[in-house]
Design a protein around this motif. Structure first.
Motif, mmCIF file in Angstrom:
data_model
loop_
_atom_site.group_PDB
_atom_site.id
_atom_site.type_symbol
_atom_site.label_atom_id
_atom_site.label_comp_id
_atom_site.label_asym_id
_atom_site.label_seq_id
_atom_site.Cartn_x
_atom_site.Cartn_y
_atom_site.Cartn_z
ATOM 1 N N ARG A 1 15.619 -42.731 -39.445
ATOM 2 C CA ARG A 1 14.709 -41.843 -40.004
ATOM 3 C C ARG A 1 13.180 -42.416 -39.968
ATOM 4 N N SER B 1 6.347 -34.344 -32.997
ATOM 5 C CA SER B 1 6.905 -33.093 -32.353
ATOM 6 C C SER B 1 5.952 -32.490 -31.282
ATOM 7 N N ALA C 1 18.314 -35.397 -26.726
ATOM 8 C CA ALA C 1 19.150 -34.839 -27.507
ATOM 9 C C ALA C 1 19.351 -35.275 -28.974
ATOM 10 N N ASN C 2 19.389 -34.445 -30.098
ATOM 11 C CA ASN C 2 19.620 -35.270 -31.503
ATOM 12 C C ASN C 2 18.486 -35.718 -32.058
ATOM 13 N N ILE C 3 17.300 -35.320 -31.674
ATOM 14 C CA ILE C 3 16.034 -35.688 -32.381
ATOM 15 C C ILE C 3 15.686 -34.260 -33.267
ATOM 16 N N SER C 4 15.487 -34.523 -34.526
ATOM 17 C CA SER C 4 14.943 -33.430 -35.284
ATOM 18 C C SER C 4 13.680 -33.859 -36.037
ATOM 19 N N TRP C 5 12.927 -32.965 -36.577
ATOM 20 C CA TRP C 5 11.640 -32.883 -36.920
ATOM 21 C C TRP C 5 11.801 -32.584 -38.738
ATOM 22 N N SER C 6 10.924 -33.040 -39.671
ATOM 23 C CA SER C 6 11.081 -32.612 -40.982
ATOM 24 C C SER C 6 9.584 -32.686 -41.468
ATOM 25 N N ASN D 1 19.598 -38.564 -34.962
ATOM 26 C CA ASN D 1 21.165 -38.498 -35.341
ATOM 27 C C ASN D 1 21.683 -38.917 -34.142
ATOM 28 N N MET E 1 10.465 -38.202 -38.291
ATOM 29 C CA MET E 1 11.668 -38.055 -37.103
ATOM 30 C C MET E 1 13.057 -38.460 -37.552
ATOM 31 N N ASN E 2 14.088 -37.519 -37.211
ATOM 32 C CA ASN E 2 15.299 -37.886 -37.569
ATOM 33 C C ASN E 2 15.983 -38.174 -36.564
ATOM 34 N N ASP F 1 12.414 -34.414 -25.169
ATOM 35 C CA ASP F 1 13.296 -33.570 -25.083
ATOM 36 C C ASP F 1 14.910 -34.390 -25.179
#
Length: 284
Positions: A49, A57, A86-91, A110, A107-108, A84
């Motif tokens: 993280r 993003s 895969a398995n990247i997410s944002w908070s 996973n 940036m997460n 783009d």
């Protein structure tokens, strides 16, 4: 990497950014906890993280730091992740005191899997990245940014002083010796930091041994200069400068970020001192 990333970046068709900061290591960004694992199929897997990712993003790619299995304490690695992947997410969202035009969010990662061709250099050898890339280019860019901010605050103060006149006496602020004295000090401070920054950049271009000393000192000095210059400008411009929608209000909020944007002012002072003493720069 040259064809996929550098050429589009140089052409203005691709925005990349750094994803180095973490909550655990804080200012010591070269001790990441994010894990990079080599797989048997020619790919690598990243988990962790990242905090304070500039343009989070919104960028097209991200330079992500991490540790790989078997790395020594002073080793870390960097890879380039396309947005783009895969398995990247944002908070978030980002709610900063200043720098509100930026999306500096988390940036997460996973178990993100990318080709091993996206490794910068070799796994574990990115200490060079701190002092060959981040230090000279990033620090000079930051110094220039905040020098510009300080210069604008000085201009705002001059503009106000030249036009301010008291209705009850007809006296003009431009005639005040106290104001003239303060303005002279502000100008000298800004120009000192400009001279140091230009000298630092010139030294680096010419390969001078003193280049890194001046570059590190420049970012630290400009940070202090930006905060002090905006503060002084607000004082000289009086109550009008304290409006929440005013330019100096924004400049003051933005200037304060200069001290905490890594490498921080305190860390740069420590590195400068260690350089002068000939002791190792990086330590936890």
């Amino acid at each position: 990497q040259v064809d996929e990333f550098l050429k589009p970046i140089a052409a203005g068709d691709h925005i990349t950014t750094l994803a180095l900061s973490e909550a655990g290591s804080g200012v010591f960004f070269y001790f990441p906890e994010t894990r990079i694992v080599e797989r048997d199929d020619g790919q690598i897997q990243i988990s962790g993280r990242k905090h304070f990712v500039t343009n989070g993003s919104f960028a097209d790619s991200y330079v992500v730091s991490g540790n790989h299995c078997g790395a020594q304490e002073d080793e870390f690695s960097c890879v380039v992740l396309r947005a783009d992947s895969a398995n990247i997410s944002w908070s978030g969202p980002w709610r900063g005191l200043g720098m509100r035009g930026n999306s500096s969010i988390c940036m997460n990662l996973n178990d993100v899997v990318i080709p091993d061709t996206n490794i910068l250099g070799k796994l574990g050898d990115q200490i060079w990245y701190v002092f060959n890339v981040i230090a000279p280019y990033f620090l000079v860019a930051m110094s220039g940014t905040y020098l510009g901010l300080a210069s604008r605050a000085l201009e705002v103060a001059v503009e106000h002083i030249k036009t301010r006149q008291y209705s009850h006496s007809g006296a003009r602020l431009v005639e005040s010796e106290v104001v003239q004295h303060r303005l002279g000090e502000m100008w000298a401070q800004v120009e000192r930091e400009r001279a140091l920054l230009y000298r630092a950049a010139k030294d680096f271009d010419q390969g001078a041994e003193t280049a890194m000393l001046r570059i590190m000192a420049s970012k630290a000095n400009v940070a202090a200069c930006a905060v002090d210059t905006v503060n002084q400008a607000m004082t000289l411009c009086g109550g009008a400068a304290y409006r929440a929608d005013g330019l100096l209000h924004r400049l003051l909020r933005d200037a304060r970020a200069a001290h905490v944007m890594a490498p921080t002012t305190d860390l740069l002072r420590i590195w400068t001192g260690r350089s002068l003493l000939g002791t190792p720069l990086l330590a936890s």
